[in-house]
Design a protein around this motif. Sequence first.
Motif, short mmCIF file in Angstrom:
data_model
loop_
_atom_site.label_atom_id
_atom_site.label_comp_id
_atom_site.label_asym_id
_atom_site.label_seq_id
_atom_site.Cartn_x
_atom_site.Cartn_y
_atom_site.Cartn_z
N ALA A 29 0.80 -1.22 0.00
CA ALA A 29 0.00 0.00 0.00
C ALA A 29 0.83 1.28 0.00
CB ALA A 29 -0.97 -0.02 1.18
N PRO A 30 1.87 1.39 0.86
CA PRO A 30 2.58 2.67 0.91
C PRO A 30 3.53 2.94 -0.25
CG PRO A 30 2.82 1.42 2.96
CD PRO A 30 2.32 0.50 1.91
N VAL A 31 3.74 1.98 -1.15
CA VAL A 31 4.73 2.17 -2.20
C VAL A 31 4.45 3.44 -3.00
CG1 VAL A 31 5.49 1.26 -4.43
CG2 VAL A 31 5.43 -0.23 -2.44
N ALA A 32 3.19 3.71 -3.30
CA ALA A 32 2.83 4.84 -4.14
C ALA A 32 3.23 6.17 -3.53
CB ALA A 32 1.33 4.82 -4.42
N TRP A 33 3.31 6.23 -2.20
CA TRP A 33 3.73 7.49 -1.57
C TRP A 33 4.99 7.32 -0.72
CZ3 TRP A 33 -0.79 4.89 -0.52
CH2 TRP A 33 -0.98 4.38 0.76
N SER A 34 5.76 6.29 -1.00
CA SER A 34 7.00 6.07 -0.25
C SER A 34 8.03 7.16 -0.55
CB SER A 34 7.59 4.69 -0.57
OG SER A 34 7.92 4.60 -1.95
N VAL A 35 7.88 7.84 -1.69
CA VAL A 35 8.80 8.91 -2.05
C VAL A 35 8.36 10.26 -1.48
CG1 VAL A 35 9.57 7.78 -4.16
CG2 VAL A 35 7.58 9.31 -4.23
N SER A 36 7.18 10.31 -0.91
CA SER A 36 6.65 11.58 -0.39
C SER A 36 7.37 11.99 0.88
CB SER A 36 5.15 11.46 -0.13
OG SER A 36 4.46 11.16 -1.31
N ARG A 37 7.70 13.28 0.96
CA ARG A 37 8.35 13.81 2.16
C ARG A 37 7.53 14.92 2.82
NH1 ARG A 37 13.63 15.90 0.30
NH2 ARG A 37 12.78 15.78 -1.81
N GLN A 38 6.35 15.18 2.28
CA GLN A 38 5.40 16.09 2.92
C GLN A 38 4.02 15.45 2.90
OE1 GLN A 38 5.71 19.77 0.62
NE2 GLN A 38 6.90 20.72 2.25
N MET A 39 3.30 15.59 4.01
CA MET A 39 1.97 15.00 4.11
C MET A 39 1.05 15.97 4.85
SD MET A 39 0.92 11.24 5.65
CE MET A 39 1.62 10.32 4.25
N VAL A 40 -0.11 16.21 4.25
CA VAL A 40 -1.18 16.98 4.89
C VAL A 40 -2.23 15.97 5.33
CG1 VAL A 40 -2.93 18.76 4.57
CG2 VAL A 40 -0.73 18.97 3.40
N VAL A 41 -2.52 15.93 6.62
CA VAL A 41 -3.43 14.92 7.17
C VAL A 41 -4.65 15.59 7.78
CG1 VAL A 41 -3.71 13.11 8.92
CG2 VAL A 41 -1.55 13.30 7.65
N VAL A 42 -5.82 15.14 7.37
CA VAL A 42 -7.09 15.58 7.96
C VAL A 42 -7.77 14.37 8.57
CG1 VAL A 42 -9.40 16.50 7.49
CG2 VAL A 42 -7.40 17.52 6.39
N THR A 43 -8.13 14.47 9.84
CA THR A 43 -8.88 13.41 10.50
C THR A 43 -10.22 13.96 10.99
OG1 THR A 43 -7.70 13.88 12.57
CG2 THR A 43 -6.88 12.06 11.22
N THR A 44 -11.23 13.09 10.99
CA THR A 44 -12.56 13.46 11.43
C THR A 44 -13.06 12.45 12.45
OG1 THR A 44 -13.72 12.17 9.72
CG2 THR A 44 -13.03 14.42 9.14
N ASP A 45 -14.16 12.75 13.10
CA ASP A 45 -14.69 11.85 14.13
C ASP A 45 -15.44 10.66 13.56
OD1 ASP A 45 -13.64 13.29 16.24
OD2 ASP A 45 -15.45 14.47 16.57
#
Length: 250
Positions: free
Chosen positions: A24-40
Amino acid sequence: MALLPRLAGLIAFSLPLAASAFEAPVAWSVSRQMVVVTTDGWDAKQGTLRTYVREGGKWKAVGNASPVVIGKTGSAWGVGLSPAQADGPQKREGDGRSPAGVIRIGKAFGYAESNPTALPYVGLTASDYCVDVDGSPYYNQLVDEKKVGEKAVAGATEAMRRDIHFQGDHAYRIGFVIEHNPDGKKGAGSCIFAHLWKTPTSGTAGCTAMADDVMERLLAWLDPSKKPVFVLLPKAEYARLRDTWNLPAP
């Protein structure tokens, strides 16, 4: 010697399982910035945005957490980098839900001709539209009516210069594209952006919206060379997938 065939069988059986843990993470394994939104939960329209940078193999939080609003009816699994999930609602055109999962961050846009962001930037004009008509060959694309013709944008409700078309609306004054459904799969949802909110409690048609200062900080921080990605998940799903998807600790 009888143990050898059994051992070989166990190894052969375990290899696909081990590989799938990292698939699963292979597609974004090269990413070095992440914007994360979590909800309830799936039906929540408010959430919290956090930003992270990858240092070595670990994610490190940067900046402050900020409130955001998402789709007026919550969220649903979208089409992006992360593998499809069967459990939970699925994003559909017009459902008022924001796409969940891991999705690439695309170009920035705004009403001004230029912006001091490192992201590719489009200065919007009165003839720019995002086509949300799923029968159109331009479905889920930003197009210029002057170039593609009036028929190509017929029925589209996403005029990008909202200040001109919608009585001074500043929602798209600055923002960026969340590259949900990049191949334009019919009916899977279109025109998903991060943009400015109307109020801290007003849900969107499927985008993620925030205060002006939060967006300005994001645009100044995002760097396309770091392959930034956008993550939106209900908290329970985030906890379930965090290790498998190599997401930051909340």
